[in-house]
Design an enzyme around this catalytic site. Sequence first.
Site, PDB file in Angstrom:
ATOM      1  N   ARG A   1      -5.016   4.705 -17.261  1.00 26.51           N
ATOM      2  CA  ARG A   1      -3.749   4.122 -16.806  1.00 26.51           C
ATOM      3  C   ARG A   1      -3.159   3.184 -17.848  1.00 26.51           C
ATOM      4  O   ARG A   1      -1.927   3.085 -17.983  1.00 26.51           O
ATOM      5  CB  ARG A   1      -3.975   3.386 -15.475  1.00 26.51           C
ATOM      6  CG  ARG A   1      -2.685   2.780 -14.907  1.00 26.51           C
ATOM      7  CD  ARG A   1      -2.776   2.409 -13.440  1.00 26.51           C
ATOM      8  NE  ARG A   1      -3.567   1.235 -13.159  1.00 26.51           N
ATOM      9  CZ  ARG A   1      -3.362   0.432 -12.098  1.00 26.51           C
ATOM     10  NH1 ARG A   1      -2.385   0.707 -11.236  1.00 26.51           N
ATOM     11  NH2 ARG A   1      -4.134  -0.603 -11.872  1.00 26.51           N
TER      12      ARG A   1
ATOM     13  N   ALA B   1       3.341   1.056 -11.038  1.00 27.47           N
ATOM     14  CA  ALA B   1       2.182   1.939 -11.141  1.00 27.47           C
ATOM     15  C   ALA B   1       1.363   1.711  -9.879  1.00 27.47           C
ATOM     16  O   ALA B   1       0.872   0.609  -9.644  1.00 27.47           O
ATOM     17  CB  ALA B   1       1.362   1.621 -12.393  1.00 27.47           C
ATOM     18  N   SER B   2       1.235   2.732  -9.060  1.00 32.15           N
ATOM     19  CA  SER B   2       0.570   2.582  -7.765  1.00 32.15           C
ATOM     20  C   SER B   2      -0.918   2.310  -7.931  1.00 32.15           C
ATOM     21  O   SER B   2      -1.509   2.516  -8.995  1.00 32.15           O
ATOM     22  CB  SER B   2       0.764   3.859  -6.938  1.00 32.15           C
ATOM     23  OG  SER B   2       2.114   4.108  -6.690  1.00 32.15           O
ATOM     24  N   MET B   3      -1.533   1.850  -6.848  1.00 34.12           N
ATOM     25  CA  MET B   3      -2.978   1.645  -6.847  1.00 34.12           C
ATOM     26  C   MET B   3      -3.678   2.970  -7.186  1.00 34.12           C
ATOM     27  O   MET B   3      -3.330   4.015  -6.616  1.00 34.12           O
ATOM     28  CB  MET B   3      -3.447   1.178  -5.468  1.00 34.12           C
ATOM     29  CG  MET B   3      -2.911  -0.161  -5.048  1.00 34.12           C
ATOM     30  SD  MET B   3      -3.346  -0.559  -3.325  1.00 34.12           S
ATOM     31  CE  MET B   3      -5.139  -0.679  -3.451  1.00 34.12           C
ATOM     32  N   PRO B   4      -4.648   2.970  -8.087  1.00 33.97           N
ATOM     33  CA  PRO B   4      -5.356   4.215  -8.411  1.00 33.97           C
ATOM     34  C   PRO B   4      -5.943   4.915  -7.188  1.00 33.97           C
ATOM     35  O   PRO B   4      -5.950   6.146  -7.127  1.00 33.97           O
ATOM     36  CB  PRO B   4      -6.440   3.755  -9.378  1.00 33.97           C
ATOM     37  CG  PRO B   4      -5.833   2.570 -10.071  1.00 33.97           C
ATOM     38  CD  PRO B   4      -5.034   1.875  -8.995  1.00 33.97           C
TER      39      PRO B   4
END
Length: 391
Positions: free
Chosen positions: A38, A100-103
């Site tokens: 990421r 950037a969303s939570m993985p």
Amino acid sequence: MATDAYKERPGRTELGRVLMSAGALSADWAPAYAAVPRSDFLPDVMWPFDMEAGRSVPVSKSEDPGAWYGYADSDVPIVTQWDDGNHTGTDPGRSSTSSASMPSVVFRMLQDLELRYGHKVLEIGTATCWNAALMAHRAGPDNVVTIEVDAALAATARATADRLGLRIRVVHGDGFQGYPDGAPHDRVIATCGLRSLPFAWIEQCRPGGIIVAPWGTHFSNGDAVARLTVAPDGKSACGTFTGPVEFMKLRAQRLSPAAHSEYVSGSVADGDETSTTITETEFVAGRFSPQRFALGLRVPHCLHVVAEKRDGGRPVWFYGMTDRSWACAWFREGDVARVWQSGPRRLWDEAEAAYRWWEGKGKPGCERFGLTVTAEGQSAWLDDPAEAWTV
């Protein structure tokens, strides 16, 4: 893509273990996780959500690389744009407009997509391009098209893909219209919250194809991930919800907050007063409580606002979206809640009936609900698509 030194960062390795143990990262997606960090897609200045502080905080890669990589390697959402880009400085802006969303959320949605090598994928909402890069690693080069409505974000994502040697097509455009030039797609995935899933996506997805998108109602900001399968005749898509999430809304479907003064011009006492035996704990519950999602499905065209506690009580407001009907339930611990409502719709009566319906059905979570989309509109259902109602 990742250097050997970065692959061995303890934080990233630990995050992978946490995601796998939680069931978010499946074994078949582990190679993509290992190959596509990421951190390669995040800006030098970003605003991760600090769990202890309970807010987004600015972090600079050049000034504090340890903290920057620490957040990049954590299961937290990271804001990458404020106020549609009309923001300067390092303090958080008024409204987060890209992230950037939570993985854990990213990989759960990718599992729902059932992506295979060779599948043609359409993504709605490019943002940092990390999600598109993960899919390109899985589906193969030249098989991912991603659409971003924000010109600056699209340009940055295109530059990132070029820098990393990724053969991903980044398109600047309105994702609500899909991407007919690349149709038919085998998979469609949205990384923004929807209130109406466009039929264009179904038309552009092959029969048997899968569409994964966060979906919800205007009742609250909460969404649930809809996993729909396109019918053999291509005239509809139907499926269940896989879990609660909350995403920034598709820009074409954003809704401004209700202007309270346009509904209540005088005192709340001007409304018709009743009461309810439902308690605050039962009705309000938590942010991702299943009843909020269920009530949104059963009380259409209604905004629901849970206010802060004051004077020992908590007001919960309801605003009609098609007229100026309103309702307010005043919950006070130890007392029967007082209710006022006004207008053609009795919004509290609708909400209470919806709550009792949900309670009578065994308090189902979002996983028991489903969504069907056709050219005529969309409908929701509980357990059985044959018993759907319009939403």
